[in-house]
Every structure is written in structure tokens, then in C-alpha cells.
Design an enzyme around this catalytic site. Structure first.
Site, PDB file in Angstrom:
ATOM      1  N   HIS A 155       6.318  56.115 -29.639  1.00 16.20           N
ATOM      2  CA  HIS A 155       6.271  54.302 -29.383  1.00 16.20           C
ATOM      3  C   HIS A 155       5.561  53.354 -30.353  1.00 16.20           C
ATOM      4  O   HIS A 155       6.155  52.100 -31.090  1.00 16.20           O
ATOM      5  CB  HIS A 155       5.875  53.973 -27.659  1.00 16.20           C
ATOM      6  CG  HIS A 155       5.199  53.419 -27.515  1.00 16.20           C
ATOM      7  ND1 HIS A 155       4.442  52.642 -26.610  1.00 16.20           N
ATOM      8  CD2 HIS A 155       3.607  54.653 -27.922  1.00 16.20           C
ATOM      9  CE1 HIS A 155       2.786  53.080 -26.161  1.00 16.20           C
ATOM     10  NE2 HIS A 155       2.573  53.694 -27.320  1.00 16.20           N
ATOM     11  N   HIS A 156       4.686  54.032 -31.103  1.00 12.37           N
ATOM     12  CA  HIS A 156       4.378  53.098 -32.421  1.00 12.37           C
ATOM     13  C   HIS A 156       4.703  53.229 -33.266  1.00 12.37           C
ATOM     14  O   HIS A 156       4.605  52.177 -34.753  1.00 12.37           O
ATOM     15  CB  HIS A 156       2.064  53.532 -32.628  1.00 12.37           C
ATOM     16  CG  HIS A 156       2.061  53.030 -31.335  1.00 12.37           C
ATOM     17  ND1 HIS A 156       1.833  52.035 -31.093  1.00 12.37           N
ATOM     18  CD2 HIS A 156       1.473  53.627 -30.969  1.00 12.37           C
ATOM     19  CE1 HIS A 156       1.004  51.745 -29.494  1.00 12.37           C
ATOM     20  NE2 HIS A 156       0.871  52.795 -29.898  1.00 12.37           N
ATOM     21  N   ALA A 157       6.097  54.754 -33.841  1.00 15.66           N
ATOM     22  CA  ALA A 157       6.516  54.725 -34.780  1.00 15.66           C
ATOM     23  C   ALA A 157       7.593  53.442 -34.921  1.00 15.66           C
ATOM     24  O   ALA A 157       8.378  53.267 -34.139  1.00 15.66           O
ATOM     25  CB  ALA A 157       7.273  56.035 -34.874  1.00 15.66           C
ATOM     26  N   HIS A 196       0.246  48.633 -26.670  1.00 21.71           N
ATOM     27  CA  HIS A 196       1.919  48.264 -26.835  1.00 21.71           C
ATOM     28  C   HIS A 196       3.381  48.851 -27.772  1.00 21.71           C
ATOM     29  O   HIS A 196       2.045  49.356 -28.116  1.00 21.71           O
ATOM     30  CB  HIS A 196       2.080  46.462 -27.414  1.00 21.71           C
ATOM     31  CG  HIS A 196       3.037  46.095 -27.620  1.00 21.71           C
ATOM     32  ND1 HIS A 196       4.105  45.318 -28.942  1.00 21.71           N
ATOM     33  CD2 HIS A 196       4.534  45.782 -26.733  1.00 21.71           C
ATOM     34  CE1 HIS A 196       5.365  44.613 -28.623  1.00 21.71           C
ATOM     35  NE2 HIS A 196       5.148  45.210 -27.424  1.00 21.71           N
ATOM     36  N   ASN A 198       5.032  48.376 -30.215  1.00 17.53           N
ATOM     37  CA  ASN A 198       5.692  47.886 -31.465  1.00 17.53           C
ATOM     38  C   ASN A 198       6.514  48.152 -31.739  1.00 17.53           C
ATOM     39  O   ASN A 198       7.425  47.582 -31.956  1.00 17.53           O
ATOM     40  CB  ASN A 198       4.691  48.092 -32.237  1.00 17.53           C
ATOM     41  CG  ASN A 198       3.946  48.936 -33.202  1.00 17.53           C
ATOM     42  OD1 ASN A 198       3.081  49.674 -32.296  1.00 17.53           O
ATOM     43  ND2 ASN A 198       3.870  49.625 -33.843  1.00 17.53           N
TER      44      ASN A 198
END
Length: 399
Positions: A155-157, A196, A198
Site C-alpha cells: 500500500h505504500h507503493a 497510511h 499513501n
């Protein structure tokens, strides 16, 4: 696409491929947490998925009637990658596989919290492909729900760069795949990883077909990924205003009462109003008690309860995909509770105290901001009304 109420042959499909354990940190790589503690070995380690799988086996989930294994070995294709990522980024990832380890280490240091070995990219393709396999099983009616025990996380990619242990945005690709390839109009992504998401937020910020909701530690943008984009006032843009819902926790230890308060006040009301056709959970278990990176106190049964609540929607079409979580014992228990919830098992009760004041303020801020976009939320008239509503929810939660 018409989806009928017929009961799928399987209750739950499981995705686990031990080949994803080949992605591991070179010995030269160390990890320093936000509070300056060096963690050895690197917390995003192969044992994260092997221990979860062992726990699922020990709990009798894997061999249970109504549980099926998803076939291993599906590698994400370039076209699937390009659903949310840039072509230039694909080329960079493919080219990195030709480097020797020394050059890979140099490349990894140009990114934020990334390590690379010879298997990293293939493992990323297997993880994202594995989540898509679960989506296919669920949307074809073969299985009601899915649990993808995958790594590296996603989910940060971002569309054009890796970040925070993530190379390929597994859930982001899955959400866009459901819209583009399967023709869905309403996909809910619920991200309860303590960081989060992002990358996922940015991918769908102007897309009203994908509702992104995230509960995360924020600390006024001091906590990773350290961006104001994670605040509650980032609501989406254009026709997608209201379809990005951030629940940012600030400067307090959060646990079951705070997460239940957010679920009852924000997550579930908006989810019911949205009426998703599919729910994807970015399931990081790093808000769990015992995590070495964070210090929150969410209990493993609470993850089961959150999964259970979401399963009431989308005719139970819920796919849980592993993101973060670094206490091997905690994440194994958390994932097992999620599996049991998806199977309809009774869940242990949770002990609830009063939600802390910081969480109540966050919930109030989110409700007041999003009441402009969602009818289910109490209009932001006077804060006393909001306080009474939150107190009522706290009383219900404790009961």
C-alpha cells in the site's frame, strides 16, 4: 455484470506461496524504527507469512471443509501492473533484476525504506498475482471470501516508485482490476494497517468507483509516511470528493475502544451507504499489541470483529490481503481471527473501556468533514450533538 445470491461452493479461499519467502533483507541491511531503535533481523521478514500459515494450519482452518487453496504461481502481468503503475516504473523494476547485489543495495538506498535481493521483484509479482487470484475466485462465485497471505506488502507503493517495504501496490491493482476487468462500479478498500496507504490513496483520489478508507497513526504527519496527505481533510477531488476517508490518530495509544468507535461512527455507516460490490482489506496487523514498530494495543480478536462487520456487506465478498505487521506471534493470531470471521465462526468478546479523548476528536473531525458527502453521518451542527452521539456509541460498545 449481474451477481446472484447463490451460495458459493467454498466459504473461503486461501492464498499462500512459500516462494514469496525468498524476498529477504541482505545481511548488510539494517532497519531503524521511527523511535531510533535498530531492529535485527529486518522486520519485513519471510517468517511473517510462514508463521501466519502455520497458525492457520494449527487452527484447523487450512484443511477445513469449505476452505480451498488458490493455485500458486500466478505472476502479475505487465498489463495488470499498468492498471495503476507507470510503464517506466515497470522497466526500472525489470532492469533491477539484472544487477548484482552491490548495485541492488545502492539502488535500494535511493528509495524510502526499501531493500532488494535477487528474488524481490518476482516475489512482488507473485504477491500481486496472488491477490488477483483471490479476486477471481470470489467474483466468479467459486468462493465467498478470500485471505491472501502475501508479501512484500503493497500500500505504500506509488504509481512510479517503491516505498515503505512495498514495490507493487497489490490492493491498488486488485481494486482497479475489479473495476476495469470485472466491470464493478463500487469497490471498497479498507486499510487498517497502522501506516497510511499513501500509494493507494493517490491512485484513487479522483475515482468515485473506489472508496478508500484508512485508519492510521498520524501524529500530525510525524509518523511514517510523514505526509499531510494522510489527514482527514484529504477527501478526494472532483466527482470523487468524499470517496477518500482518512481517520488519522494523533499522539495517544489506540486500541480496541478507539477502533470500534471509528468503525461504528464512520467506517460502517459510510460503507452501508456506499453499498460496495466487493471489499478489499489492506490488512496490516501493526496496530496490534506487541508490534515492535508502533506501540498500539489492538487485540487479535478485534481484527476478527472488524472483518465480521465488513462481511455483512457485498454479500460477503471480502478479500483480506496482508500488508504490514511485524510481531510474528501477534500477526499470526490476528490473521487467524480474520479467517475465522470470514468462515462465520463465533468470535471471542472484546473488553472495552472509554475511547480516549484524542480518538474522539479525530472521529468528530472526520464526521464533521465528511457529513457534507455522506447522508449517514450526523450533520455538523453543534459539537454537543456530536459529543452525545459519541458517548452513546461508547456506551453501546461497552455493552
Amino acid at each position: 455484470h449481474q451477481f446472484t445470491m447463490s451460495c458459493p461452493p467454498a466459504r473461503l479461499c486461501l492464498m499462500y506461496d512459500e516462494e514469496m519467502e525468498e524476498h529477504c533483507a541482505p545481511e548488510s541491511v539494517t532497519y531503524k524504527s521511527h523511535n531510533g531503535i535498530t531492529i535485527v533481523p529486518h522486520p519485513e521478514c519471510p517468517e511473517r507469512i510462514s508463521r501466519i500459515w502455520e497458525a492457520l494450519e494449527e487452527a484447523g482452518v487450512v484443511c477445513r471443509e469449505g476452505v480451498m487453496r488458490v493455485e500458486n504461481g500466478r505472476l502479475l502481468t505487465k498489463d495488470e501492473f499498468l492498471l495503476v503503475h507507470d510503464e517506466e516504473y515497470w522497466i526500472r523494476l525489470m532492469d533491477s533484476q539484472q544487477l548484482n547485489q552491490e548495485k541492488r543495495d545502492i539502488l535500494a538506498k535511493t528509495f524510502n525504506s526499501i531493500y532488494l535481493n535477487s528474488s524481490s521483484i518476482k516475489c512482488g509479482l507473485l504477491a500481486a498475482g496472488g491477490v488477483l487470484s483471490c479476486i477471481d475466485q470470489v467474483m466468479s462465485g467459486t468462493s465467498r471470501a478470500g485471505l491472501a497471505v502475501v508479501r512484500p506488502p503493497g500500500h505504500h507503493a506509488e504509481s512510479d516508485t517503491p516505498s515503505g517495504f512495498c514495490f507493487i501496490n497489490n490492493v491498488g491493482i486488485a481494486a482497479q482490476y475489479a473495476v476495469t476487468q470485472l466491470g464493478l462500479d463500487r469497490v471498497l478498500v479498507l486499510d487498517w494497517d497502522v501506516h497510511h496507504g499513501n500509494g493507494t490513496q493517490h491512485m484513487f483520489y479522483n475515482n468515485s468507483k473506489v472508496l478508500y478508507m484508512s485508519l492510521h497513526r498520524y501524529d500530525d504527519a510525524a509518523f511514517f509516511p510523514q505526509s499531510k496527505d494522510a489527514n482527514y481533510d484529504m477527501v478526494g477531488e472532483g466527482s470523487a470528493k468524499g470517496f477518500n476517508v482518512n481517520i488519522p490518530w494523533n499522539f495517544a495509544t489506540m486500541g480496541d475502544p478507539e477502533y470500534l468507535l471509528a468503525f461504528q461512527s464512520i467506517v460502517m455507516p459510510i460503507a452501508y451507504e456506499f453499498q460496495p460490490q466487493l471489499i478489499l482489506i489492506s490488512a496490516g496487523f501493526d496496530a496490534a499489541a506487541g508490534d515492535p514498530l508502533v506501540g498500539y494495543q489492538v487485540t487479535p480478536p478485534m481484527y476478527g470483529h472488524m472483518t465480521h462487520h465488513l462481511s455483512a456487506l457485498a454479500e460477503g465478498r471480502v478479500v483480506v490481503a496482508l500488508e504490514g505487521g511485524y510481531n510474528l506471534t501477534s500477526i499470526s493470531k490476528c490473521a487467524t481471527h480474520c479467517a475465522r470471521a470470514l468462515l462465520g465462526d463465533p468470535l471471542p468478546s472484546i473488553e472495552l473501556n472509554q475511547a480516549n479523548g484524542s480518538a474522539v476528536k479525530t472521529v468528530r473531525d472526520v464526521v464533521e468533514t465528511h457529513s457534507e458527502y455522506w447522508k449517514c453521518l450526523i450533520p455538523h451542527q453543534k459539537s454537543s450533538t456530536m459529543d452525545e452521539h459519541l458517548e452513546e456509541l461508547n456506551i453501546q460498545a461497552r455493552q
